[in-house]
Design a protein around this motif. Structure first.
Motif, PDB file in Angstrom:
ATOM      1  N   UNK A   1       0.828  -1.202   0.000  1.00 53.34           N
ATOM      2  CA  UNK A   1       0.000   0.000   0.000  1.00 53.34           C
ATOM      3  C   UNK A   1       0.868   1.260   0.000  1.00 53.34           C
ATOM      4  N   UNK A   2       1.927   1.249   0.786  1.00 55.80           N
ATOM      5  CA  UNK A   2       2.854   2.388   0.805  1.00 55.80           C
ATOM      6  C   UNK A   2       3.501   2.580  -0.559  1.00 55.80           C
ATOM      7  N   UNK A   3       3.911   1.478  -1.191  1.00 59.04           N
ATOM      8  CA  UNK A   3       4.510   1.566  -2.531  1.00 59.04           C
ATOM      9  C   UNK A   3       3.499   2.095  -3.544  1.00 59.04           C
ATOM     10  N   UNK A   4       2.261   1.663  -3.412  1.00 57.22           N
ATOM     11  CA  UNK A   4       1.196   2.117  -4.299  1.00 57.22           C
ATOM     12  C   UNK A   4       0.976   3.621  -4.165  1.00 57.22           C
ATOM     13  N   UNK A   5       0.902   4.104  -2.919  1.00 60.37           N
ATOM     14  CA  UNK A   5       0.718   5.538  -2.684  1.00 60.37           C
ATOM     15  C   UNK A   5       1.902   6.346  -3.196  1.00 60.37           C
ATOM     16  N   UNK A   6       3.104   5.847  -2.971  1.00 58.18           N
ATOM     17  CA  UNK A   6       4.311   6.542  -3.446  1.00 58.18           C
ATOM     18  C   UNK A   6       4.336   6.595  -4.975  1.00 58.18           C
ATOM     19  N   UNK A   7       3.988   5.477  -5.603  1.00 62.51           N
ATOM     20  CA  UNK A   7       3.938   5.421  -7.061  1.00 62.51           C
ATOM     21  C   UNK A   7       2.921   6.423  -7.593  1.00 62.51           C
ATOM     22  N   UNK A   8       1.757   6.452  -6.980  1.00 69.50           N
ATOM     23  CA  UNK A   8       0.695   7.365  -7.383  1.00 69.50           C
ATOM     24  C   UNK A   8       1.177   8.815  -7.335  1.00 69.50           C
ATOM     25  N   UNK A   9       1.809   9.166  -6.245  1.00 69.93           N
ATOM     26  CA  UNK A   9       2.286  10.539  -6.073  1.00 69.93           C
ATOM     27  C   UNK A   9       3.421  10.866  -7.044  1.00 69.93           C
ATOM     28  N   UNK A  10       4.375   9.944  -7.186  1.00 74.74           N
ATOM     29  CA  UNK A  10       5.542  10.179  -8.046  1.00 74.74           C
ATOM     30  C   UNK A  10       5.186  10.281  -9.522  1.00 74.74           C
ATOM     31  N   UNK A  11       4.099   9.644  -9.932  1.00 75.53           N
ATOM     32  CA  UNK A  11       3.756   9.596 -11.353  1.00 75.53           C
ATOM     33  C   UNK A  11       2.516  10.416 -11.712  1.00 75.53           C
ATOM     34  N   UNK A  12       2.064  11.240 -10.795  1.00 70.59           N
ATOM     35  CA  UNK A  12       0.999  12.182 -11.105  1.00 70.59           C
ATOM     36  C   UNK A  12      -0.400  11.608 -11.176  1.00 70.59           C
ATOM     37  N   UNK A  13      -0.642  10.470 -10.562  1.00 71.12           N
ATOM     38  CA  UNK A  13      -1.991   9.924 -10.516  1.00 71.12           C
ATOM     39  C   UNK A  13      -2.810  10.684  -9.479  1.00 71.12           C
ATOM     40  N   UNK A  14      -4.126  10.655  -9.640  1.00 77.46           N
ATOM     41  CA  UNK A  14      -4.997  11.359  -8.688  1.00 77.46           C
ATOM     42  C   UNK A  14      -5.137  10.596  -7.376  1.00 77.46           C
ATOM     43  N   UNK A  15      -4.755   9.321  -7.371  1.00 82.57           N
ATOM     44  CA  UNK A  15      -4.824   8.522  -6.149  1.00 82.57           C
ATOM     45  C   UNK A  15      -4.632   7.057  -6.453  1.00 82.57           C
ATOM     46  N   UNK A  16      -4.680   6.257  -5.404  1.00 81.63           N
ATOM     47  CA  UNK A  16      -4.421   4.824  -5.557  1.00 81.63           C
ATOM     48  C   UNK A  16      -5.483   4.133  -6.410  1.00 81.63           C
ATOM     49  N   UNK A  17      -6.723   4.612  -6.392  1.00 81.35           N
ATOM     50  CA  UNK A  17      -7.770   3.982  -7.212  1.00 81.35           C
ATOM     51  C   UNK A  17      -7.424   4.061  -8.694  1.00 81.35           C
ATOM     52  N   UNK A  18      -6.890   5.193  -9.123  1.00 82.09           N
ATOM     53  CA  UNK A  18      -6.519   5.358 -10.533  1.00 82.09           C
ATOM     54  C   UNK A  18      -5.391   4.390 -10.908  1.00 82.09           C
ATOM     55  N   UNK A  19      -4.434   4.201 -10.018  1.00 81.59           N
ATOM     56  CA  UNK A  19      -3.333   3.266 -10.266  1.00 81.59           C
ATOM     57  C   UNK A  19      -3.860   1.839 -10.351  1.00 81.59           C
ATOM     58  N   UNK A  20      -4.736   1.470  -9.429  1.00 76.22           N
ATOM     59  CA  UNK A  20      -5.285   0.110  -9.415  1.00 76.22           C
ATOM     60  C   UNK A  20      -6.127  -0.142 -10.660  1.00 76.22           C
ATOM     61  N   UNK A  21      -6.924   0.840 -11.095  1.00 79.44           N
ATOM     62  CA  UNK A  21      -7.718   0.681 -12.328  1.00 79.44           C
ATOM     63  C   UNK A  21      -6.810   0.453 -13.533  1.00 79.44           C
ATOM     64  N   UNK A  22      -5.742   1.250 -13.633  1.00 79.83           N
ATOM     65  CA  UNK A  22      -4.823   1.089 -14.766  1.00 79.83           C
ATOM     66  C   UNK A  22      -4.125  -0.266 -14.715  1.00 79.83           C
ATOM     67  N   UNK A  23      -3.707  -0.669 -13.518  1.00 79.93           N
ATOM     68  CA  UNK A  23      -3.055  -1.978 -13.375  1.00 79.93           C
ATOM     69  C   UNK A  23      -4.007  -3.102 -13.774  1.00 79.93           C
ATOM     70  N   UNK A  24      -5.271  -3.001 -13.389  1.00 81.86           N
ATOM     71  CA  UNK A  24      -6.260  -4.019 -13.742  1.00 81.86           C
ATOM     72  C   UNK A  24      -6.460  -4.072 -15.254  1.00 81.86           C
TER      73      UNK A  24
END
Length: 141
Positions: A13-36
């Motif tokens: 979860x920490x890695x997910x949040x860090x990735x989201x912030x570092x790559x300009x995502x609006x939040x972890x949900x956007x990262x998870x949707x893209x990963x899916x």
């Protein structure tokens, strides 16, 4: 949009949040949707359907975790018609690497990779597929 609850270790979860912030995502949900979307699209390449393929699957796991090693051995036997070669190596002082060479159709390789990925306590699972009918011998090239 439907809300889905997902359990994951704090470290992930920490890695997910860090990735989201570092790559300009609006939040972890956007990262998870893209990963899916990416995961679901991996084996939907129409150019690979109904063609003979070679697949290479590499699995890394902790040396101390014999349940992963046992699961890899069981998958090797369960998919003996797909797995043409299997290598087990020790990596460093604490890790094992399992390498599978597969020959089959896209749906078969996809199923095998999914089963490997579903194995609890693996550290990484990487794979690639190559069409066998696309090879040109060097002497002809």
């Amino acid at each position: 949009m439907t809300v889905v609850s997902v359990s994951m270790p704090d470290e992930l979860l920490e890695r997910l949040d860090e990735f989201s912030e570092d790559h300009g995502y609006t939040g972890r949900s956007e990262v998870v949707r893209e990963a899916a979307r990416n995961l679901l699209g991996e084996f939907e390449d129409k150019q690979l359907e109904d063609r003979p393929l070679i697949g290479v699957v590499t699995v890394l796991f902790s040396y101390e975790n014999s349940t992963v090693e046992e699961r890899m051995m069981n998958l090797r036997h369960e998919y003996e018609g797909l797995v043409t070669s299997n290598v087990h190596n020790h990596v460093g002082d604490h890790y094992c690497m399992e390498l599978f060479i597969l020959e089959g159709k896209l749906d078969e390789i996809s199923e095998f990779v999914g089963r490997v990925r579903a194995t609890k306590d693996t550290i990484t699972v990487d794979y690639s597929v190559i069409p066998v009918d696309g090879f040109t011998p060097l002497s002809e090239g």
